[in-house]
Motif scaffolding. Structure first.
Motif, PDB file in Angstrom:
ATOM      1  N   CYS B 141       1.222  -1.443  -0.380  1.00  9.59           N
ATOM      2  CA  CYS B 141      -0.320  -0.002  -0.173  1.00  9.59           C
ATOM      3  C   CYS B 141       0.994   1.512   0.107  1.00  9.59           C
ATOM      4  O   CYS B 141       1.693   1.847   0.882  1.00  9.59           O
ATOM      5  CB  CYS B 141      -1.187  -0.275   1.377  1.00  9.59           C
ATOM      6  SG  CYS B 141      -1.853   0.891   1.088  1.00  9.59           S
ATOM      7  N   ASN B 142       0.968   2.033  -1.249  1.00  9.67           N
ATOM      8  CA  ASN B 142       1.501   3.201  -0.512  1.00  9.67           C
ATOM      9  C   ASN B 142       0.458   4.466  -0.516  1.00  9.67           C
ATOM     10  O   ASN B 142       1.144   5.407  -1.634  1.00  9.67           O
ATOM     11  CB  ASN B 142       2.211   3.526  -2.480  1.00  9.67           C
ATOM     12  CG  ASN B 142       3.190   3.464  -2.519  1.00  9.67           C
ATOM     13  OD1 ASN B 142       3.757   3.211  -2.233  1.00  9.67           O
ATOM     14  ND2 ASN B 142       3.570   5.292  -2.517  1.00  9.67           N
ATOM     15  N   ALA B 143      -0.946   4.712  -0.016  1.00 14.44           N
ATOM     16  CA  ALA B 143      -0.789   5.538   1.054  1.00 14.44           C
ATOM     17  C   ALA B 143      -1.793   6.672  -0.821  1.00 14.44           C
ATOM     18  O   ALA B 143      -1.401   7.730   0.022  1.00 14.44           O
ATOM     19  CB  ALA B 143      -0.108   6.503   1.486  1.00 14.44           C
ATOM     20  N   ALA B 144      -2.349   5.649  -1.652  1.00 15.03           N
ATOM     21  CA  ALA B 144      -2.761   6.582  -2.261  1.00 15.03           C
ATOM     22  C   ALA B 144      -4.294   5.634  -2.959  1.00 15.03           C
ATOM     23  O   ALA B 144      -4.693   5.825  -4.206  1.00 15.03           O
ATOM     24  CB  ALA B 144      -1.806   6.822  -3.343  1.00 15.03           C
ATOM     25  N   CYS B 145      -5.283   5.309  -1.912  1.00 15.95           N
ATOM     26  CA  CYS B 145      -6.171   4.320  -1.838  1.00 15.95           C
ATOM     27  C   CYS B 145      -7.141   4.711  -2.911  1.00 15.95           C
ATOM     28  O   CYS B 145      -7.913   4.262  -3.373  1.00 15.95           O
ATOM     29  CB  CYS B 145      -6.468   3.754  -0.503  1.00 15.95           C
ATOM     30  SG  CYS B 145      -5.050   3.164   0.764  1.00 15.95           S
ATOM     31  N   ASP B 146      -7.312   6.294  -2.562  1.00 23.16           N
ATOM     32  CA  ASP B 146      -8.410   6.669  -2.853  1.00 23.16           C
ATOM     33  C   ASP B 146      -8.539   6.852  -4.524  1.00 23.16           C
ATOM     34  O   ASP B 146      -9.467   7.750  -5.206  1.00 23.16           O
ATOM     35  CB  ASP B 146      -8.869   7.984  -2.713  1.00 23.16           C
ATOM     36  CG  ASP B 146      -7.382   8.862  -2.193  1.00 23.16           C
ATOM     37  OD1 ASP B 146      -6.134   8.622  -1.761  1.00 23.16           O
ATOM     38  OD2 ASP B 146      -7.857  10.244  -1.433  1.00 23.16           O
ATOM     39  N   ALA B 148      -7.283   4.357  -6.482  1.00 25.86           N
ATOM     40  CA  ALA B 148      -6.621   3.004  -6.186  1.00 25.86           C
ATOM     41  C   ALA B 148      -7.287   2.564  -8.593  1.00 25.86           C
ATOM     42  O   ALA B 148      -8.332   3.144  -8.434  1.00 25.86           O
ATOM     43  CB  ALA B 148      -7.667   1.663  -5.816  1.00 25.86           C
ATOM     44  N   PRO B 149      -6.500   1.508  -8.783  1.00 28.20           N
ATOM     45  CA  PRO B 149      -5.590   1.301  -8.691  1.00 28.20           C
ATOM     46  C   PRO B 149      -4.240   2.213  -9.497  1.00 28.20           C
ATOM     47  O   PRO B 149      -4.352   2.491 -10.113  1.00 28.20           O
ATOM     48  CB  PRO B 149      -5.905  -0.383 -10.112  1.00 28.20           C
ATOM     49  CG  PRO B 149      -6.467   0.041 -10.676  1.00 28.20           C
ATOM     50  CD  PRO B 149      -7.422   1.380 -10.212  1.00 28.20           C
ATOM     51  N   PHE B 157       3.579   8.911  -8.142  1.00 25.67           N
ATOM     52  CA  PHE B 157       2.229   8.452  -8.518  1.00 25.67           C
ATOM     53  C   PHE B 157       1.354   8.322  -9.995  1.00 25.67           C
ATOM     54  O   PHE B 157       1.801   9.864 -10.495  1.00 25.67           O
ATOM     55  CB  PHE B 157       1.006   9.223  -7.725  1.00 25.67           C
ATOM     56  CG  PHE B 157       1.532   9.956  -6.172  1.00 25.67           C
ATOM     57  CD1 PHE B 157       0.799   7.723  -5.645  1.00 25.67           C
ATOM     58  CD2 PHE B 157       1.914   9.709  -5.806  1.00 25.67           C
ATOM     59  CE1 PHE B 157       0.589   7.979  -3.938  1.00 25.67           C
ATOM     60  CE2 PHE B 157       2.541  10.206  -3.815  1.00 25.67           C
ATOM     61  CZ  PHE B 157       1.449   8.996  -3.258  1.00 25.67           C
ATOM     62  N   ALA B 217      -9.367  13.460  -6.425  1.00 20.93           N
ATOM     63  CA  ALA B 217      -9.931  12.616  -4.623  1.00 20.93           C
ATOM     64  C   ALA B 217      -9.546  13.232  -3.567  1.00 20.93           C
ATOM     65  O   ALA B 217     -10.257  13.359  -2.749  1.00 20.93           O
ATOM     66  CB  ALA B 217      -9.401  11.093  -4.414  1.00 20.93           C
ATOM     67  N   SER B 218      -8.431  14.306  -3.592  1.00 20.96           N
ATOM     68  CA  SER B 218      -7.858  14.580  -3.040  1.00 20.96           C
ATOM     69  C   SER B 218      -9.036  16.294  -2.888  1.00 20.96           C
ATOM     70  O   SER B 218      -8.908  16.667  -1.257  1.00 20.96           O
ATOM     71  CB  SER B 218      -6.274  15.108  -2.631  1.00 20.96           C
ATOM     72  OG  SER B 218      -5.755  14.081  -3.337  1.00 20.96           O
TER      73      SER B 218
END
Lengths: 445, 288
Positions: B141-146, B148-149, B157, B217-218
């Motif tokens: 997990c690279n802390a960008a789940c919002d 995904a993929p 990123f 998403a952010s």
């Protein structure tokens, strides 16, 4: 319909402005005003203010931040250290990375205030290495802060001397555990330490050290700037304030939703446009993979420390991973378990050996080659890890197994009956057609 | 490269030092890094990134250098470098392509992306294309789940990826074209990235400001609160900038799949790396 006014953007408030990562933009929005107010106070008053605010740690455990600061012994003749835990790696967790990327100065301002409060002259931001865009922004923001006199000798004429070092990790989930982080920051393998002594007494270089999560520290400047009453006007009595909820997975509009503590997933989903078209929620995590999973029964659980705890899980990092009915829970749990096995540091036998065997058992179960007895063995192994290692990694490994068996035991059994996974993995992808998924295809291999 | 007991062979002799001019340059950097910490040993992780920036992976030479700078033994440094996944133990490509296959990204399509890249590139996990450009790895997990993929290239990123976008991405990289991250700056090589990780800021003009404040998403919660959120889903397939410019490549092309741990530094032409063996995953990781 949930009102958009439910949301309370504070940390995220300037993310849509022109280059919010710059000092200029940050200052235009009142940035570093909280620091000036803090520096006009006695350090003990700053600690008391944060205690009074009721701010609780946003890294998962929810420990009161001000109380943590208060544990640092004063006049002990030793150097004190502040270490920001920016090693965000808990599966599902994605709040600190966008925060530091868009608005690194709010973290730096918080670092300066916290360092002043605990009388630290050297602070560190330990950021995981796998996020170079964030590292770039942190390097730049720290450079700007030094140039503006917020860091270095005699900060803003206050007499405070403060060095801030941005330290990149090198790929190890365990370094998010605070004592493993300290070992790593000392240039060692990141393995947790036995406590006591706690870091507040013997942390970095055996000196009093405060380790705080990014979001906790970033929440401090607004508290200093706008006051305790303002902060407590949001959230609940025991879980006051605002926080970043991160929605991911099968929702129409995944992303960051900053809201008062105690909001429910039903409300957040409403704002996020609901579960993707034609599907329904099956299971979800309230705070990352280490927190026991919830189902559609739990949509109205208040997402604060008490509410989630009372419902049998933990608020954790507020990483709301949403999985719809196309997802096989056994596949999901196996993948998380492989993660814990891979990331177990190897120090404690129950975790090192236990996560290995959990993976073997789950792999067999997913292939449909398991037996009902395996389910009991799985629970037994999980029980032999839970609470029996130095740190919480092992506990995290047990959580998805125990909770998934509680809610979805039949799905494990269906794997034996079907002789394999009955789900079609293509149906869960982001690009799957929106038509309701066909199940029972057995296409997973 | 193993004994009958399956243990790695001990090095025949100590790794050769860096050539004097390389060492002189690295010493200046190393002293700057060490100066950032109250105790020297804290500089070990950055110094390992630094020697990786020099050679593309952590060699015996790099380990000896770190040990020498910090007053540690090579064994102490090796123990640390092998604990962390970002330190390569053999030469890899100029571009590290990581595909998240932790649970959420996996179900959202990460598994399919990883499988299609393996097939498209003809390599397995942690292997490098024959042209020395791309090293493929499945990552956690690279802390960008919002988003995904998620695919990462040199730890920048590439959000909301698809099998098609990922294949185009690696094709662009191999053709020497620019690939622009959804969040992050225009790519530099793996070695240059390692230098940033060692704590030396990215000095390319404008790099800090590239990539904006975050994707849809952010910003979604903020925009809903402000009443500026459009009604379409935040999840959009990102449009990448058309590839035009050539990427300057300063690292020599490297053959892939050397046995790990490789013992020879590029700085030591007298001791060439062992011949390229069959492409296998030395670390025993299984592709999902």
């Amino acid at each position: 319909m949930t009102e958009p006014s439910l949301l309370t953007p504070v940390l995220s408030a300037n993310w849509d402005e022109h280059q919010p990562w710059t000092l200029d933009t940050y200052r235009r929005g009142g940035g570093y005003d909280g620091l000036r107010k803090a520096l006009a106070m006695h350090p003990d008053e700053v600690i008391q203010t944060v205690k009074d605010s009721g701010l609780r740690g946003r890294g998962g455990a929810g420990f009161p931040t001000g109380m943590k600061w208060g544990f640092i012994p004063q006049n002990d003749g030793k150097p004190h250290y502040l270490v920001v835990n920016a090693d965000e790696s808990e599966p599902g967790t994605c709040k600190d990375i966008p925060l530091m990327y868009a608005n690194p100065h709010v973290l730096i301002e918080g670092v300066i205030i916290a360092s002043y409060a605990i009388r630290s002259e050297h602070a560190f931001i330990y950021v995981r290495g796998e996020v170079v865009p964030v590292l770039r922004r942190l390097h730049n923001a720290v450079r700007e802060a030094y140039a503006a006199g917020y860091l270095g000798k005699n900060v803003l004429g206050s007499g405070l001397d403060l060095e801030l070092t941005v330290h990149a990790g090198a790929g190890a989930y365990i370094c998010g555990e605070e004592t493993a982080l300290l070992d790593s920051l000392e240039g060692r393998r990141g393995q947790p330490r036995l406590r006591p002594p706690f870091p507040a007494v013997a942390g970095l270089y055996a000196s009093p050290t405060c380790v705080n999560n990014v979001e906790s520290i970033a929440s401090v400047p607004p508290i200093l700037n706008k006051g305790v009453e303002w902060f407590r006007s949001m959230g609940s009595e025991k879980s006051p304030g605002f926080t970043l909820y991160s929605l991911s997975g099968h929702v129409k509009r995944p992303g960051q939703y900053e809201a008062p503590l105690g909001v429910t997933l039903r409300q957040l989903l409403d704002l996020a446009g609901g579960v993707r078209e034609g599907h329904r929620i099956k299971f979800w995590t309230p705070g990352g993979s280490s927190t026991p999973m919830f189902t559609d029964e739990h949509l109205d659980v208040p997402l604060d420390y008490e509410g989630v705890g009372a419902a049998g899980s933990m608020l954790g990092t507020k990483a709301l991973q949403i999985f719809d009915e196309t997802v096989c829970v056994v596949r999901a749990v196996l993948r998380w378990t492989e993660f814990y096995e891979h990331e177990s540091c190897g120090k404690c036998t129950p975790c090192r050996e236990g996560t290995y065997w959990l993976t073997q058992l789950l792999t067999r179960l997913e292939r449909g080659e398991g037996t009902e007895q395996d389910l009991e063995t799985l629970l037994d192994v999980a029980d032999n890890i839970l609470g029996k290692s130095f740190c919480a990694l092992g506990d995290g490994a047990a959580s998805p197994i125990q909770s998934s068996l509680k809610y979805f035991r039949d799905e494990y059994l269906a794997h034996f009956e079907h002789g394999g996974c009955p789900f079609d993995t293509a149906a869960s992808t982001a690009w799957a057609s929106t038509a309701p998924a066909s199940t029972g295809a057995g296409a997973h291999s | 490269m193993s004994t009958d007991l399956g243990m790695p062979m001990p090095p025949a002799k100590p790794a050769p030092p860096f050539p004097p001019e390389v060492r002189a340059r690295l010493e200046v950097d190393a002293k700057e890094v060490i100066g950032r910490y109250p105790q020297a040993r804290s500089a070990l992780l950055p110094l390992l990134h630094l020697v990786q920036a020099e050679e593309g992976y952590v060699t015996g030479t790099g380990i000896e250098f770190c040990a020498d700078m910090l007053g540690l033994t090579a064994a102490e440094v090796s123990a640390v470098s092998t604990f962390y996944t970002m330190y390569r133990r053999r030469q890899g490509g100029d571009f590290h392509v990581g595909v998240c296959t932790n649970t959420l990204c996996a179900v959202m399509g990460g598994d399919e992306i990883f499988a299609s890249l393996k097939d498209h590139l003809g390599i397995g996990n942690k292997e490098t294309t024959a042209d020395g450009v791309v090293t493929l790895e499945h990552i956690e997990c690279n802390a960008a789940c919002d988003y995904a993929p998620v695919v990462m290239v040199n730890w920048e990123f590439f959000d909301d990826a698809t099998p098609q976008s990922a294949k185009e991405l690696v094709d662009d990289l191999r053709a020497g074209k620019h690939a622009v991250p959804t969040r992050g700056a225009r790519l530099c090589t793996f070695r240059d990235t390692s230098r940033i990780l060692a704590g030396f800021p990215d000095e390319r003009p404008g790099a800090v400001d590239e990539g904006g404040a975050g994707g849809a998403a952010s910003l979604v919660g903020l925009r809903i609160a402000n009443g500026t959120q459009a009604d379409e889903p935040a999840r959009l397939t990102p449009a990448r900038r058309p590839p035009t410019e050539d990427v300057a490549k300063d690292a020599p092309a490297s053959p892939s799949s050397h046995d790990a741990p490789a013992r020879t530094a590029e700085s030591d032409p007298a001791h060439p790396a062992p011949p390229t063996g069959p492409a296998t995953d030395q670390d025993g990781d299984q592709a999902p």
